[in-house]
Design an enzyme around this catalytic site. Sequence first.
Site, PDB file in Angstrom:
ATOM      1  CB  SER A 261     -35.537  24.969  -2.865  1.00 51.87           C
ATOM      2  OG  SER A 261     -35.024  24.016  -1.958  1.00 51.87           O
TER       3      SER A 261
ATOM      4  CE1 TYR B 124     -38.503  20.809  -5.052  1.00 48.68           C
ATOM      5  CE2 TYR B 124     -36.365  21.136  -4.016  1.00 48.68           C
ATOM      6  CZ  TYR B 124     -37.716  21.412  -4.079  1.00 48.68           C
ATOM      7  OH  TYR B 124     -38.280  22.291  -3.190  1.00 48.68           O
TER       8      TYR B 124
HETATM    9  P1  NAD Z   1     -47.236  21.276  -1.350  1.00 44.84           P
HETATM   10  O1  NAD Z   1     -47.183  19.917  -1.965  1.00 44.84           O
HETATM   11  O2  NAD Z   1     -47.830  21.453  -0.013  1.00 44.84           O
HETATM   12  O3  NAD Z   1     -47.995  22.268  -2.336  1.00 44.84           O
HETATM   13  C1  NAD Z   1     -47.729  22.277  -3.708  1.00 44.84           C
HETATM   14  C2  NAD Z   1     -48.777  23.090  -4.407  1.00 44.84           C
HETATM   15  O4  NAD Z   1     -48.517  23.023  -5.808  1.00 44.84           O
HETATM   16  C3  NAD Z   1     -50.202  22.545  -4.211  1.00 44.84           C
HETATM   17  O5  NAD Z   1     -51.109  23.624  -4.181  1.00 44.84           O
HETATM   18  C4  NAD Z   1     -50.430  21.712  -5.463  1.00 44.84           C
HETATM   19  O6  NAD Z   1     -51.793  21.543  -5.809  1.00 44.84           O
HETATM   20  C5  NAD Z   1     -49.696  22.560  -6.468  1.00 44.84           C
HETATM   21  N1  NAD Z   1     -49.333  21.855  -7.676  1.00 44.84           N
HETATM   22  C6  NAD Z   1     -48.606  20.722  -7.824  1.00 44.84           C
HETATM   23  N2  NAD Z   1     -48.522  20.388  -9.117  1.00 44.84           N
HETATM   24  C7  NAD Z   1     -49.203  21.340  -9.797  1.00 44.84           C
HETATM   25  C8  NAD Z   1     -49.488  21.553 -11.171  1.00 44.84           C
HETATM   26  N3  NAD Z   1     -49.052  20.723 -12.124  1.00 44.84           N
HETATM   27  N4  NAD Z   1     -50.239  22.617 -11.505  1.00 44.84           N
HETATM   28  C9  NAD Z   1     -50.705  23.479 -10.564  1.00 44.84           C
HETATM   29  N5  NAD Z   1     -50.464  23.316  -9.248  1.00 44.84           N
HETATM   30  C10 NAD Z   1     -49.712  22.267  -8.886  1.00 44.84           C
HETATM   31  O7  NAD Z   1     -45.732  21.829  -1.412  1.00 44.84           O
HETATM   32  P2  NAD Z   1     -44.958  22.973  -0.574  1.00 44.84           P
HETATM   33  O8  NAD Z   1     -44.037  22.317   0.355  1.00 44.84           O
HETATM   34  O9  NAD Z   1     -45.916  23.983  -0.072  1.00 44.84           O
HETATM   35  O10 NAD Z   1     -44.054  23.588  -1.723  1.00 44.84           O
HETATM   36  C11 NAD Z   1     -44.389  24.785  -2.384  1.00 44.84           C
HETATM   37  C12 NAD Z   1     -43.138  25.328  -3.060  1.00 44.84           C
HETATM   38  O11 NAD Z   1     -42.130  25.577  -2.086  1.00 44.84           O
HETATM   39  C13 NAD Z   1     -42.535  24.375  -4.083  1.00 44.84           C
HETATM   40  O12 NAD Z   1     -42.043  25.097  -5.186  1.00 44.84           O
HETATM   41  C14 NAD Z   1     -41.387  23.755  -3.306  1.00 44.84           C
HETATM   42  O13 NAD Z   1     -40.371  23.290  -4.152  1.00 44.84           O
HETATM   43  C15 NAD Z   1     -40.935  24.932  -2.467  1.00 44.84           C
HETATM   44  N6  NAD Z   1     -40.174  24.560  -1.289  1.00 44.84           N
HETATM   45  C16 NAD Z   1     -40.751  23.825  -0.291  1.00 44.84           C
HETATM   46  C17 NAD Z   1     -39.980  23.503   0.816  1.00 44.84           C
HETATM   47  C18 NAD Z   1     -40.551  22.741   1.964  1.00 44.84           C
HETATM   48  O14 NAD Z   1     -39.797  22.403   2.875  1.00 44.84           O
HETATM   49  N7  NAD Z   1     -41.840  22.465   1.999  1.00 44.84           N
HETATM   50  C19 NAD Z   1     -38.653  23.900   0.884  1.00 44.84           C
HETATM   51  C20 NAD Z   1     -38.110  24.620  -0.164  1.00 44.84           C
HETATM   52  C21 NAD Z   1     -38.887  24.956  -1.238  1.00 44.84           C
END
Ligand code: NAD
Length: 281
Positions: free
Chosen positions: A163, A176
């Site tokens: 991130s 985080y």
């Molecule tokens: P999201 O909530 O849409 O998806 C998260 C996924 O992780 C889902 O499939 C969920 O079921 C799974 N998950 C959660 N806990 C779990 C567990 N204990 N075991 C197995 N699966 C689990 O989130 P997102 O926004 O798509 O984020 C995905 C990644 O991208 C994360 O690592 C997040 O930190 C990173 N990220 C997201 C953003 C953003 O703006 N959305 C920005 C930077 C980084």
Amino acid sequence: MNTITPENEGRETGSSTLASRALSGRVAIVTGSTSGIGLAILEELARAGAHVVMNGFGDRAELAVAAGRIAASHGVDIPFHGADMSRPAEIADLVKLAEDRFGRVDILVNNAGIQHVAPIDTFPADRWDAVLAINLSSAFHATQQVLPGMKRRRFGRIINIASAHGLVGSPFKSAYVAAKHGVLGLTKVTALETAEMGITANAICPGYVWTPLVEKQITAQAMSHNIDRAEVIRNVLLAQQPNKQFAEASEIGALAVFLAGETARSITGATLSVDGGWTAH
Ligand code: NAD
């Protein structure tokens, strides 16, 4: 055991196929791929011809339909494993599913992540532990499981979804930010330990991408700052993102496909920002 050979599969079908199906026959695991960025990465890898193990939480029947649709569209196999990424034994079982089904894992995308927003002095200890386990330790455990096979085959791609918060901090996100900084450290060490073995390890650092995780933060930040949704989006979430727009999850998927390909073999230990200029400040 399935014996697909990535070197051969799809190669006879002409140069346009080669270009568009650059990962034909490769085998990938994408953790947390039932939603958001992980689901988009899974779709892009499948579009490029890779078989992908889906992982994450959600309604099993709906997930089976989604996985079946993507698999049929791209002529690949998409099995599901519901490992809780906070549990090392379940992570080992997830990797075992891929190895039993396809004979190997070529690409590991450590994407599963959760968020919790609170000031440090009231940050619940159990949320700290959960964020560290799912966002950081799971990447270590999964990497540990796939590396022996990658080393034997002298090919591997580890892609860690970190991130912008792996590079800079923001208030109320102690766990985080700590976890994502840790992911960048893990990425560098993985790259150094595997540099001569045909394996690369890189981190993608998205800024804000429109996903369910971000949607939850809009609500949490609105309550924490006592302001409305539109103000949260422009003045809180995108305050640091100079282009003032959320990225699309498919942009992260496209970068993951590139990193997984042959032409990215010299990119390792890198931190690739997709943040609209956030960390250029
Ligand atoms: P999201 O909530 O849409 O998806 C998260 C996924 O992780 C889902 O499939 C969920 O079921 C799974 N998950 C959660 N806990 C779990 C567990 N204990 N075991 C197995 N699966 C689990 O989130 P997102 O926004 O798509 O984020 C995905 C990644 O991208 C994360 O690592 C997040 O930190 C990173 N990220 C997201 C953003 C953003 O703006 N959305 C920005 C930077 C980084």
